[in-house]
Design an enzyme around this catalytic site. Structure first.
Site, PDB file in Angstrom:
ATOM      1  N   ASP A  25       0.827  -1.200   0.000  1.00  0.00           N
ATOM      2  CA  ASP A  25       0.000   0.000   0.000  1.00  0.00           C
ATOM      3  C   ASP A  25       0.869   1.261   0.000  1.00  0.00           C
ATOM      4  OD1 ASP A  25      -2.357   1.399  -0.006  1.00  0.00           O
ATOM      5  OD2 ASP A  25      -2.732   1.174   2.139  1.00  0.00           O
ATOM      6  N   HIS A  32       3.159   3.116  -8.849  1.00  0.00           N
ATOM      7  CA  HIS A  32       2.978   1.683  -9.129  1.00  0.00           C
ATOM      8  C   HIS A  32       4.212   1.105  -9.823  1.00  0.00           C
ATOM      9  CE1 HIS A  32      -1.051   2.001  -7.738  1.00  0.00           C
ATOM     10  NE2 HIS A  32      -1.476   2.745  -8.747  1.00  0.00           N
ATOM     11  N   ARG A  35     -11.156   2.344  -9.377  1.00  0.00           N
ATOM     12  CA  ARG A  35     -10.199   3.438  -9.583  1.00  0.00           C
ATOM     13  C   ARG A  35     -10.356   4.025 -10.990  1.00  0.00           C
ATOM     14  NH1 ARG A  35      -4.555   1.736  -6.524  1.00  0.00           N
ATOM     15  NH2 ARG A  35      -5.504   1.313  -4.490  1.00  0.00           N
ATOM     16  N   LEU A  57      11.165 -20.760  -3.918  1.00  0.00           N
ATOM     17  CA  LEU A  57      10.116 -19.878  -3.416  1.00  0.00           C
ATOM     18  C   LEU A  57       8.930 -19.823  -4.369  1.00  0.00           C
ATOM     19  CD1 LEU A  57       9.273 -17.372  -1.477  1.00  0.00           C
ATOM     20  CD2 LEU A  57      10.262 -15.984  -3.291  1.00  0.00           C
ATOM     21  N   SER A 102      -8.451  -5.036   4.163  1.00  0.00           N
ATOM     22  CA  SER A 102      -8.896  -4.687   2.805  1.00  0.00           C
ATOM     23  C   SER A 102      -9.286  -5.909   1.984  1.00  0.00           C
ATOM     24  CB  SER A 102      -7.811  -3.874   2.085  1.00  0.00           C
ATOM     25  OG  SER A 102      -7.607  -2.640   2.725  1.00  0.00           O
TER      26      SER A 102
END
Length: 253
Positions: free
Chosen positions: A34, A51, A85, A145, A209
């Site tokens: 965020d 972003h 958005r 991972l 959220s």
């Protein structure tokens, strides 16, 4: 108990990877990334610049998590609510997977990272689907991972989808067992993954959220005021160090 939910102070504490490796490493870390828009606004830049900068942070955090032996890293890339958005921002966000995978995929393959996607991918544009499908297919045999992107994902939608699939399987006679947590887990988008041990949220907000509502039941939370584009490797080490200081009793004593 409430100490766990306080925002982390901005004061940085230097912790080395060697120190962290002496303690337990979370098997699964989930991150709500965020603050990209606020980071850009503070610099008089368009929100898309935040972003783009945040995408670079994902690369750095993934590499560190892999070195530390974290088994799964789930990042909240695009929520079901993000469609609200402005159109240009939504379009940019849904182009990011193409750019991210295009530049980072060779490194992911080299580092034995496996890419997974969690969410309603089919509702995203064709170019987004193509980029993530390519990454998933080209890393599916990797054994290191797991980098799990929550893309067009919402926790409530996930639970409703699971319930509908259970009802469908029951009606068709494919489900004969009594529903318990183990069975329910198999119908979630995170099926096959361990629940997160540690949740990190940046930017000072203290809420979930609509993120992994079922899976976070016993997760340790770590909040920081740091905006995601400013999140450094040291912040991840601080979060893991805080995790290592906590006693996890899972409702016991």
């Amino acid at each position: 108990m409430f100490e766990k939910f306080k925002k982390a102070k901005n004061k940085s504490v230097s912790i080395s990877e060697e120190e962290i490796l002496k303690g337990p490493i979370p098997n699964h870390i989930a991150i709500i990334m965020d603050g990209n828009g606020r980071w850009a606004k503070k610099r008089a830049l368009p929100r898309t610049a935040g972003h783009h900068e945040g995408m670079k942070v994902v690369k750095r955090v993934t590499k560190l998590a892999s070195r530390l032996g974290v088994k799964t890293l789930t990042v909240y890339a695009f929520s079901t609510e993000n469609w609200k958005r402005p159109e240009d921002e939504v379009n940019y966000l849904l182009r990011l997977p193409e750019e991210f995978m295009g530049t980072f995929l060779p490194e992911l393959i080299e580092e034995n990272v496996q890419v997974r996607i969690m969410g309603d991918k089919d509702a995203t544009p064709a170019h987004t689907q193509k980029a993530v499908d390519k990454a998933v297919n080209e890393t599916k045999n990797n054994t290191g991972l797991i980098l799990n992107f929550a893309l067009n994902y919402g926790g409530r939608a996930e639970i409703i989808d699971a319930v509908n699939h259970i009802l469908s399987d029951s009606k068709e006679g494919n489900l004969h067992e009594k529903i318990d947590e183990e069975i329910f887990d198999q119908y979630l988008m995170s099926a096959g993954l361990q629940d997160p041990d540690l949740l990190i949220r940046t930017s000072g907000e203290i809420r979930l959220s609509n993120f992994m509502l079922w899976q976070l039941a016993y997760t340790e939370f770590w909040f920081t005021n740091v905006l995601w584009p400013d999140f450094k490797e040291q912040h991840l080490l601080e979060a893991i160090y805080a995790f290592q200081q906590r006693g996890r009793r899972f409702g016991g004593v």
